[in-house]
Design a protein around this motif. Sequence first.
Motif, PDB file in Angstrom:
ATOM      1  N   GLY A  97     -11.944  18.467   3.580  1.00  0.00           N
ATOM      2  CA  GLY A  97     -13.050  18.586   4.443  1.00  0.00           C
ATOM      3  C   GLY A  97     -13.251  17.493   4.876  1.00  0.00           C
ATOM      4  O   GLY A  97     -12.606  16.705   5.562  1.00  0.00           O
ATOM      5  N   ASP A  98     -14.627  16.643   4.224  1.00  0.00           N
ATOM      6  CA  ASP A  98     -15.156  15.201   5.364  1.00  0.00           C
ATOM      7  C   ASP A  98     -14.174  14.730   3.587  1.00  0.00           C
ATOM      8  O   ASP A  98     -14.394  13.415   3.883  1.00  0.00           O
ATOM      9  CB  ASP A  98     -15.881  15.393   5.283  1.00  0.00           C
ATOM     10  N   GLU A  99     -14.013  14.631   2.357  1.00  0.00           N
ATOM     11  CA  GLU A  99     -13.524  13.338   1.350  1.00  0.00           C
ATOM     12  C   GLU A  99     -12.012  13.748   1.818  1.00  0.00           C
ATOM     13  O   GLU A  99     -11.089  13.887   2.120  1.00  0.00           O
ATOM     14  CB  GLU A  99     -13.562  14.601   0.143  1.00  0.00           C
ATOM     15  N   ALA A 100     -11.542  11.884   1.514  1.00  0.00           N
ATOM     16  CA  ALA A 100     -10.333  11.758   0.971  1.00  0.00           C
ATOM     17  C   ALA A 100     -10.645  10.629   0.389  1.00  0.00           C
ATOM     18  O   ALA A 100     -11.136   9.871  -0.381  1.00  0.00           O
ATOM     19  CB  ALA A 100     -10.917  10.473   2.889  1.00  0.00           C
ATOM     20  N   THR A 101      -9.127  11.411  -0.304  1.00  0.00           N
ATOM     21  CA  THR A 101      -9.122  10.518  -1.777  1.00  0.00           C
ATOM     22  C   THR A 101      -6.951   9.661  -1.234  1.00  0.00           C
ATOM     23  O   THR A 101      -6.160  10.123  -0.309  1.00  0.00           O
ATOM     24  CB  THR A 101      -8.523  11.809  -2.696  1.00  0.00           C
ATOM     25  N   LEU A 102      -6.981   8.353  -1.946  1.00  0.00           N
ATOM     26  CA  LEU A 102      -5.584   8.207  -2.151  1.00  0.00           C
ATOM     27  C   LEU A 102      -4.283   9.019  -2.790  1.00  0.00           C
ATOM     28  O   LEU A 102      -4.667   9.653  -3.746  1.00  0.00           O
ATOM     29  CB  LEU A 102      -5.692   6.438  -2.543  1.00  0.00           C
ATOM     30  N   VAL A 103      -3.248   9.046  -2.631  1.00  0.00           N
ATOM     31  CA  VAL A 103      -1.918   9.851  -3.427  1.00  0.00           C
ATOM     32  C   VAL A 103      -1.217   9.443  -2.975  1.00  0.00           C
ATOM     33  O   VAL A 103      -0.855   8.692  -4.865  1.00  0.00           O
ATOM     34  CB  VAL A 103      -1.315  10.886  -2.118  1.00  0.00           C
ATOM     35  N   PHE A 104      -1.187   8.103  -2.178  1.00  0.00           N
ATOM     36  CA  PHE A 104       0.663   7.518  -2.402  1.00  0.00           C
ATOM     37  C   PHE A 104       0.067   5.921  -1.922  1.00  0.00           C
ATOM     38  O   PHE A 104      -0.394   6.031  -0.593  1.00  0.00           O
ATOM     39  CB  PHE A 104       1.669   7.973  -2.020  1.00  0.00           C
ATOM     40  N   SER A 105       0.387   4.701  -2.478  1.00  0.00           N
ATOM     41  CA  SER A 105       0.527   3.479  -1.885  1.00  0.00           C
ATOM     42  C   SER A 105       1.565   2.993  -2.458  1.00  0.00           C
ATOM     43  O   SER A 105       1.358   2.643  -4.235  1.00  0.00           O
ATOM     44  CB  SER A 105      -0.390   2.953  -2.054  1.00  0.00           C
ATOM     45  N   ARG A 106       2.369   2.160  -2.148  1.00  0.00           N
ATOM     46  CA  ARG A 106       3.294   1.091  -2.152  1.00  0.00           C
ATOM     47  C   ARG A 106       3.508  -0.379  -2.326  1.00  0.00           C
ATOM     48  O   ARG A 106       3.689  -0.693  -0.946  1.00  0.00           O
ATOM     49  CB  ARG A 106       4.639   1.171  -2.616  1.00  0.00           C
ATOM     50  N   GLU A 107       3.650  -1.511  -2.724  1.00  0.00           N
ATOM     51  CA  GLU A 107       3.006  -2.682  -2.831  1.00  0.00           C
ATOM     52  C   GLU A 107       4.609  -3.075  -1.925  1.00  0.00           C
ATOM     53  O   GLU A 107       5.610  -2.587  -2.534  1.00  0.00           O
ATOM     54  CB  GLU A 107       2.752  -3.798  -3.314  1.00  0.00           C
ATOM     55  N   LEU A 108       4.631  -3.475  -1.270  1.00  0.00           N
ATOM     56  CA  LEU A 108       5.680  -4.590  -0.419  1.00  0.00           C
ATOM     57  C   LEU A 108       5.962  -5.734  -1.501  1.00  0.00           C
ATOM     58  O   LEU A 108       5.151  -6.370  -2.188  1.00  0.00           O
ATOM     59  CB  LEU A 108       5.468  -5.172   0.932  1.00  0.00           C
ATOM     60  N   ASP A 109       7.500  -6.106  -1.939  1.00  0.00           N
ATOM     61  CA  ASP A 109       7.975  -7.493  -2.652  1.00  0.00           C
ATOM     62  C   ASP A 109       7.376  -8.427  -2.243  1.00  0.00           C
ATOM     63  O   ASP A 109       7.785  -8.560  -0.558  1.00  0.00           O
ATOM     64  CB  ASP A 109       9.352  -7.141  -2.810  1.00  0.00           C
ATOM     65  N   ALA A 110       6.431  -9.255  -2.701  1.00  0.00           N
ATOM     66  CA  ALA A 110       6.510 -10.641  -1.679  1.00  0.00           C
ATOM     67  C   ALA A 110       7.353 -11.022  -1.759  1.00  0.00           C
ATOM     68  O   ALA A 110       8.796 -10.950  -2.429  1.00  0.00           O
ATOM     69  CB  ALA A 110       5.206 -11.195  -3.197  1.00  0.00           C
ATOM     70  N   LEU A 111       8.022 -12.097  -0.827  1.00  0.00           N
ATOM     71  CA  LEU A 111       8.495 -13.132   0.444  1.00  0.00           C
ATOM     72  C   LEU A 111       8.737 -14.272  -0.406  1.00  0.00           C
ATOM     73  O   LEU A 111       7.566 -14.485  -0.819  1.00  0.00           O
ATOM     74  CB  LEU A 111       8.886 -12.916   1.133  1.00  0.00           C
ATOM     75  N   PRO A 112       9.306 -14.973  -1.609  1.00  0.00           N
ATOM     76  CA  PRO A 112       9.180 -16.429  -1.960  1.00  0.00           C
ATOM     77  C   PRO A 112       8.819 -17.491  -0.604  1.00  0.00           C
ATOM     78  O   PRO A 112       8.862 -17.600   0.379  1.00  0.00           O
ATOM     79  CB  PRO A 112      10.477 -16.697  -2.411  1.00  0.00           C
ATOM     80  N   GLY A 113       7.773 -17.694  -2.331  1.00  0.00           N
ATOM     81  CA  GLY A 113       7.036 -19.380  -0.268  1.00  0.00           C
ATOM     82  C   GLY A 113       6.407 -18.269   0.263  1.00  0.00           C
ATOM     83  O   GLY A 113       5.293 -19.322   1.045  1.00  0.00           O
ATOM     84  N   SER A 114       5.873 -16.986   0.097  1.00  0.00           N
ATOM     85  CA  SER A 114       4.611 -16.382   1.380  1.00  0.00           C
ATOM     86  C   SER A 114       3.063 -16.655   0.778  1.00  0.00           C
ATOM     87  O   SER A 114       3.200 -17.459  -0.222  1.00  0.00           O
ATOM     88  CB  SER A 114       5.065 -15.059   1.341  1.00  0.00           C
ATOM     89  N   ILE A 115       2.372 -16.546   2.339  1.00  0.00           N
ATOM     90  CA  ILE A 115       1.012 -16.392   1.722  1.00  0.00           C
ATOM     91  C   ILE A 115       0.484 -15.696   0.521  1.00  0.00           C
ATOM     92  O   ILE A 115       1.031 -14.328   0.619  1.00  0.00           O
ATOM     93  CB  ILE A 115       0.581 -17.319   2.578  1.00  0.00           C
ATOM     94  N   GLU A 116      -0.701 -15.606  -0.022  1.00  0.00           N
ATOM     95  CA  GLU A 116      -1.180 -14.728  -1.189  1.00  0.00           C
ATOM     96  C   GLU A 116      -1.503 -13.806  -0.260  1.00  0.00           C
ATOM     97  O   GLU A 116      -1.180 -11.844  -0.929  1.00  0.00           O
ATOM     98  CB  GLU A 116      -2.110 -15.383  -1.499  1.00  0.00           C
ATOM     99  N   ALA A 117      -1.823 -13.835   1.148  1.00  0.00           N
ATOM    100  CA  ALA A 117      -2.647 -12.066   1.687  1.00  0.00           C
ATOM    101  C   ALA A 117      -1.283 -11.437   2.230  1.00  0.00           C
ATOM    102  O   ALA A 117      -1.106 -10.203   1.897  1.00  0.00           O
ATOM    103  CB  ALA A 117      -2.529 -12.341   3.094  1.00  0.00           C
ATOM    104  N   PHE A 118       0.577 -12.508   1.847  1.00  0.00           N
ATOM    105  CA  PHE A 118       1.339 -11.021   2.572  1.00  0.00           C
ATOM    106  C   PHE A 118       1.219 -10.075   1.494  1.00  0.00           C
ATOM    107  O   PHE A 118       2.250  -9.353   0.960  1.00  0.00           O
ATOM    108  CB  PHE A 118       2.837 -12.362   2.374  1.00  0.00           C
ATOM    109  N   ALA A 119       1.673 -11.362  -0.554  1.00  0.00           N
ATOM    110  CA  ALA A 119       2.037 -10.780  -1.407  1.00  0.00           C
ATOM    111  C   ALA A 119       1.102  -9.484  -1.639  1.00  0.00           C
ATOM    112  O   ALA A 119       1.186  -8.932  -2.732  1.00  0.00           O
ATOM    113  CB  ALA A 119       1.391 -11.568  -2.414  1.00  0.00           C
TER     114      ALA A 119
END
Length: 188
Positions: free
Chosen positions: A87-109
């Motif tokens: 209907g008009d309801e949305a729920t999260l089913v799946f999401s997977r974080e990317l591995d942070a790159l060494p020395g990357s800024i926090e936003a990329f993590a």
Amino acid sequence: MASTPDRSIYIGFNYGEWGGGLWRIAPGSSKMVEVRKVDNDPCHGPLAAECDPITGLVPDVDHPGCLLASIGLDHMLSHGRLMRICGDEATLVFSRELDALPGSIEAFAHSTWPLFGLAATPDGWLAIAPGKVFISSGGEVQTIDMPKATPFADIQVSQVGQVLILPTDVNWGMSLSGYTPMLVPVTD
């Protein structure tokens, strides 16, 4: 675009880095209503037109009458997820974080895998991210590397189970995401 047994019509838009979003037309109506689920910041919420390009809509085999919607954005930062739409309801089913790159800024993590293709399978779903395939069967999600493509009738084709993966450049008009797949379920 997809429909459900109650005759609702869902239209997903993919404007790349400019968002997209999902709209529903209810049975007997000609008015589009946004399917939206946000937290304090629309770009960190689960589903908002400002930030979420819809890259796939398929029936949800685990929840008859509902759809699954994939979201994928890969431009400077990456984000993606799979949402269940009932209907008009949305729920999260799946999401997977990317591995942070060494020395990357926090936003990329906190970047997540962008999902650029989605197919329903007899017992779940299959979603494509750059170089990865996520396969859900019975609620468990397996991750495999994208299989090597082989030439077939002047195109490159990969296959995972009963789904053909065909690379296209259709997304490049709105995004720097590179080749994105067209998924073609096949039956015996």
